[in-house]
Design an enzyme around this catalytic site. Structure first.
Site, PDB file in Angstrom:
ATOM      1  N   HIS A 125     110.010 110.557  38.732  1.00  0.00           N
ATOM      2  CA  HIS A 125     108.589 110.082  39.109  1.00  0.00           C
ATOM      3  C   HIS A 125     107.897 111.347  39.693  1.00  0.00           C
ATOM      4  O   HIS A 125     106.521 111.321  39.649  1.00  0.00           O
ATOM      5  CB  HIS A 125     108.515 108.986  39.736  1.00  0.00           C
ATOM      6  CG  HIS A 125     108.845 107.729  39.337  1.00  0.00           C
ATOM      7  ND1 HIS A 125     108.384 107.276  38.083  1.00  0.00           N
ATOM      8  CD2 HIS A 125     109.641 106.859  39.757  1.00  0.00           C
ATOM      9  CE1 HIS A 125     108.743 105.984  38.012  1.00  0.00           C
ATOM     10  NE2 HIS A 125     109.824 105.753  38.653  1.00  0.00           N
ATOM     11  N   ASP A 162     116.039 104.814  32.570  1.00  0.00           N
ATOM     12  CA  ASP A 162     115.620 103.735  33.817  1.00  0.00           C
ATOM     13  C   ASP A 162     114.680 103.188  33.372  1.00  0.00           C
ATOM     14  O   ASP A 162     113.805 103.188  32.461  1.00  0.00           O
ATOM     15  CB  ASP A 162     115.068 105.040  34.568  1.00  0.00           C
ATOM     16  CG  ASP A 162     114.598 104.440  36.033  1.00  0.00           C
ATOM     17  OD1 ASP A 162     115.599 104.668  36.878  1.00  0.00           O
ATOM     18  OD2 ASP A 162     113.725 103.711  35.954  1.00  0.00           O
ATOM     19  N   HIS A 164     111.835 102.213  34.461  1.00  0.00           N
ATOM     20  CA  HIS A 164     110.533 102.775  34.878  1.00  0.00           C
ATOM     21  C   HIS A 164     110.104 104.173  33.881  1.00  0.00           C
ATOM     22  O   HIS A 164     111.304 104.852  33.699  1.00  0.00           O
ATOM     23  CB  HIS A 164     110.421 103.308  36.277  1.00  0.00           C
ATOM     24  CG  HIS A 164     110.728 102.046  37.256  1.00  0.00           C
ATOM     25  ND1 HIS A 164     111.976 101.937  37.905  1.00  0.00           N
ATOM     26  CD2 HIS A 164     109.856 100.965  37.541  1.00  0.00           C
ATOM     27  CE1 HIS A 164     111.766 100.714  38.611  1.00  0.00           C
ATOM     28  NE2 HIS A 164     110.436 100.098  38.589  1.00  0.00           N
ATOM     29  N   ASP A 245     118.221 100.346  36.539  1.00  0.00           N
ATOM     30  CA  ASP A 245     117.377  99.065  37.104  1.00  0.00           C
ATOM     31  C   ASP A 245     116.973  98.346  35.714  1.00  0.00           C
ATOM     32  O   ASP A 245     116.078  97.386  36.017  1.00  0.00           O
ATOM     33  CB  ASP A 245     116.294  99.748  37.918  1.00  0.00           C
ATOM     34  CG  ASP A 245     115.554 101.041  37.236  1.00  0.00           C
ATOM     35  OD1 ASP A 245     116.060 101.634  36.356  1.00  0.00           O
ATOM     36  OD2 ASP A 245     114.841 101.659  38.320  1.00  0.00           O
TER      37      ASP A 245
HETATM   38 ZN    ZN Z   1     113.603 103.054  38.090  1.00  0.00          ZN
END
Ligand code: ZN
Length: 315
Positions: A125, A162, A164, A245
């Site tokens: 991120h 991931d 996200h 995740d």
């Molecule tokens: Zn994540």
């Protein structure tokens, strides 16, 4: 396959607030899982500290100064709603970077076929000039640039599974056709980017997945979209932003992958690596916030990296 496991001796020195999902117990859970007999053949190395000025390969120089200034002398400083920095956080990030770059060296020098780096904090991120989503420096992005700078690798692929979207990695490479970035991720979900229509200069492949979807939907997008695009790009090296995740137990998202799905995905990407880049894969831990789900996903991922098969796992 010969597989390197890079550990990070100081992982617990990055301190987040009590109850924060990105905690030192995550790496403890991964280390415990990979301490089992099944993983005896891993080649194991401890990460040494990396040079944080290398972060300027992808981050703004003022950004690194901002991070240093945000470090508290003691306790925990806050960078945004959920991103924190403690006194030793940058030393931990530097060691994670050192570990990823050591893995890169080992794979690109042909000492091992592939490598997994059990490090924190995650990085995908972190944008060119903004820390975000538990991430301080974008370790995988720095490794991609270093592979080009040090080894003359021309084409790097980053596969981000991931749950996200890796907005930071996309931010860094969206205008650079020498780096291919593909991400599967839940949408809608933090950070909100990652629509299929975000394609950079033709080098970005986003595969959003619906909340409550399972491994079957994941397998479909890898089979039909991501792996064909990866093979078409034909990289010299594949890096993984390896988040766990998307596991059904994870508290931060609503996908329903099981541990075997991570093994299947790893095997498919290894098939691609065999066809286009001499098996060269460096996998770097990103998210994964249920300790049991994380340990199970990592076990299947690393077992596949080692053997091209899962074999017996006591989970
Ligand atoms: Zn994540």
């Amino acid at each position: 396959m010969s597989t390197l496991l890079v550990s990070q001796p100081n992982f617990a020195d990055h301190v987040t607030p009590q109850g924060h999902p990105e905690c030192a117990d995550r790496v403890r859970a991964v280390e415990d899982a990979l301490a089992r007999d099944r993983f005896d053949r891993l080649i194991r190395r401890d990460a040494a500290s990396g040079d944080l000025t290398m972060a300027e390969l992808v981050h703004d120089a003022r950004y690194m100064a901002k991070l240093r200034d945000a470090r508290p002398a003691e306790g925990i400083g806050q960078l945004d709603a959920d991103t924190f920095v403690s006194a030793k956080s940058l030393a931990v990030a530097a060691t994670g970077l050192g570990g990823a770059l050591a893995a890169l060296d080992a794979v690109l020098l042909g000492e091992v076929d592939n490598a997994f780096c059990a490090i924190r904090p995650p990085g995908h991120h972190a944008e060119i000039a903004t820390p975000m989503g538990f991430c301080l420096i974008n370790t995988v992005a720095i490794a991609a640039r270093e592979a080009q700078r040090k080894y003359g690798a021309e084409r790097i692929a980053i596969i981000d599974f991931d749950v996200h979207h890796g907005n930071g990695t996309q931010d860094i490479f969206k205008g650079d056709p020498s780096v291919f970035y593909a991400s599967s991720h839940q949408m809608p979900l933090f950070p909100g980017t990652g629509k299929a229509s975000e394609t950079g200069v033709g080098n970005i492949c986003n595969a959003p997945l619906a909340p409550n979807s399972d491994g079957a939907e994941m397998r479909e997008v890898y089979r039909t979209r991501i792996i064909p695009a990866l093979l078409n790009f034909s990289p010299d090296l594949i890096l993984f932003s390896a988040g766990f995740d998307a596991h059904e137990r994870d508290p931060l998202a609503q996908l329903n992958w099981n541990a075997a799905d991570f093994g299947w995905l790893t095997g498919k990407l290894m098939d691609a690596a065999d066809r286009c880049c001499g098996n060269r894969i460096v996998s770097v831990l990103e998210g994964g916030y249920d300790l049991k789900g994380l340990a199970g996903g990592v076990s299947h991922h690393v077992a596949m990296l080692m053997d091209g098969a899962i074999g017996r796992l006591d989970d």
